[in-house]
Design a protein around this motif. Sequence first.
Motif, mmCIF file in Angstrom:
data_model
loop_
_atom_site.group_PDB
_atom_site.id
_atom_site.type_symbol
_atom_site.label_atom_id
_atom_site.label_comp_id
_atom_site.label_asym_id
_atom_site.label_seq_id
_atom_site.Cartn_x
_atom_site.Cartn_y
_atom_site.Cartn_z
ATOM 1 N N CYS A 107 0.837 -1.198 0.000
ATOM 2 C CA CYS A 107 0.000 0.000 0.000
ATOM 3 C C CYS A 107 0.871 1.248 0.000
ATOM 4 C CB CYS A 107 -0.890 0.001 1.244
ATOM 5 S SG CYS A 107 -1.995 1.422 1.370
ATOM 6 N N TYR A 108 0.568 2.167 -0.899
ATOM 7 C CA TYR A 108 1.173 3.490 -0.867
ATOM 8 C C TYR A 108 0.370 4.359 0.092
ATOM 9 C CZ TYR A 108 3.889 2.301 -5.008
ATOM 10 O OH TYR A 108 4.757 1.718 -5.879
ATOM 11 N N ALA A 109 0.992 4.809 1.156
ATOM 12 C CA ALA A 109 0.342 5.679 2.129
ATOM 13 C C ALA A 109 0.681 7.131 1.816
ATOM 14 C CB ALA A 109 0.788 5.326 3.544
ATOM 15 N N LEU A 110 -0.312 8.007 1.955
ATOM 16 C CA LEU A 110 -0.175 9.422 1.627
ATOM 17 C C LEU A 110 -0.484 10.258 2.858
ATOM 18 C CD1 LEU A 110 -2.257 9.142 -1.646
ATOM 19 C CD2 LEU A 110 0.212 9.505 -1.561
ATOM 20 N N ASP A 111 0.459 11.081 3.263
ATOM 21 C CA ASP A 111 0.257 11.997 4.384
ATOM 22 C C ASP A 111 -0.553 13.180 3.869
ATOM 23 O OD1 ASP A 111 0.393 13.888 6.371
ATOM 24 O OD2 ASP A 111 2.570 13.834 6.596
ATOM 25 N N LEU A 112 -1.865 13.140 4.099
ATOM 26 C CA LEU A 112 -2.741 14.146 3.514
ATOM 27 C C LEU A 112 -2.542 15.525 4.123
ATOM 28 C CD1 LEU A 112 -6.027 12.082 3.047
ATOM 29 C CD2 LEU A 112 -4.227 12.554 1.374
ATOM 30 N N ASP A 113 -2.109 15.602 5.372
ATOM 31 C CA ASP A 113 -1.785 16.911 5.964
ATOM 32 C C ASP A 113 -0.663 17.587 5.177
ATOM 33 O OD1 ASP A 113 -3.602 16.179 7.882
ATOM 34 O OD2 ASP A 113 -2.138 15.956 9.498
ATOM 35 N N THR A 114 0.369 16.807 4.857
ATOM 36 C CA THR A 114 1.507 17.354 4.125
ATOM 37 C C THR A 114 1.153 17.613 2.671
ATOM 38 O OG1 THR A 114 3.072 16.281 5.626
ATOM 39 C CG2 THR A 114 3.911 16.919 3.477
ATOM 40 N N VAL A 115 0.356 16.729 2.078
ATOM 41 C CA VAL A 115 -0.130 16.978 0.711
ATOM 42 C C VAL A 115 -0.866 18.311 0.653
ATOM 43 C CG1 VAL A 115 -1.796 16.212 -1.028
ATOM 44 C CG2 VAL A 115 -0.231 14.558 -0.006
ATOM 45 N N ALA A 116 -1.717 18.572 1.631
ATOM 46 C CA ALA A 116 -2.465 19.833 1.657
ATOM 47 C C ALA A 116 -1.523 21.034 1.743
ATOM 48 C CB ALA A 116 -3.439 19.838 2.829
ATOM 49 N N ALA A 117 -0.501 20.937 2.578
ATOM 50 C CA ALA A 117 0.456 22.039 2.708
ATOM 51 C C ALA A 117 1.231 22.237 1.406
ATOM 52 C CB ALA A 117 1.418 21.759 3.861
#
Length: 415
Positions: A30-40
């Motif tokens: 699974c590729y996990a995505l840090d959505l907090d950092t993506v948003a920034a």
Amino acid sequence: MFLDLLRRRNPAFLAAAADLHRNGDLPANCYALDLDTVAANATAIRREADRHGLSVYAMTKQVGRNPDFCRTIRAAGITEAVGVDLQCALADWHGGLGIGHVGHLVQIPRHEAATAAALAPAHWTVFNDTKAAEAAAASAAAGREQALLARIMAPGDRFYRGHEGGFAAEEIVAVADRLDALPGARFAGVTSFPTQLFDSAAGRVVPTPNLDTLRTAAAALRAAGRGQIEINAPGTTSVAVLGMLAEAGATQVEPGHGLTGTTPWHAVTDLVEEPAVLYVSEVSHLWGGRAYVFGGGLYVDPVLGLGDTRALIVPAGGGLDDAYLVDVEMPAPEAIDYYAMADVSNAPAVAPGDTVLFGFRPQAFVTRALTAGVTGVRSGAPAVPGVWAADGSTPLRLDDIDTRTHAVGSTGRQS
């Protein structure tokens, strides 16, 4: 390279991923995505693009067109996507993004032009007159006028092998006139790829000859009396290159790996965007001094070359401080990546089920991996809103399967 970057710039994400895998919220492969950092990251790109008057279309293929990723960048101000192919555009649309661009890199197959037209893309790239006619006819049938971008090329331009094609740049004025004459279409501008690439010797992103080809073509069009000319300039896009692109005349940019902090430039320099993606696996079994690690998404984008790979193995009940940093033998490119093999000769406590974390530059859409957004990393309350297949669709779960009838999904259930 990107594992070291994660350990230095986003260790909380590594820790959260290890905990979520241990708890069963993040599956292996699974590729996990840090959505907090993506948003920034998306906010930073949007802000800089606005400062330079650039339209921004997100490229989502590298993260499997993950719908939670799409919703995150939309909330951060990037509301439109570029579909690298029609399937990508459809997934982005279902993920809540408008379609800013289709047809580039992959042209729309002729019998699927009506589907593309139904998405009402802001721009549609064509490589030749036949494809232009198909796009125009489909758009006319949908009752709309489609803005077309002409993919152009000139001697000396740089293309990845298999990406070649387009109109001759020196004929762009005649091409524009022909596209304008098509019912259901109008000429809007020009595009190419890549218009900039990372130069390892220079240690930064530099323009390719393609960017000058676009600029020269736009000048010829203006000299012929045309006004607003769109210049779509994709390739290795991050905050750091937007000023250069605007100065070169670009009007549209298409960040992809910039949104996850994984362009080649990010590997060697701390840019504005922080790393926001990792690959989660687990130990399957041990044999011959090696831990066999589940694969399925072990495609490493070779843009930086195929170097050595390392991973963190986090023992059950342990944290990052207990993790082993190990060398990994990846499957050969021609092999099916059922497993990678980690050297655990100096990691005696490793056992089946332990978490394995990789950091590399992904292209999830060409794999059979899953993708999952992770929220709350920065607040210390990480959670997984959903797990998705690499094409952006939802994978089957246990409660989707009726073992009595072999039916799948609620519509297939019987009482």
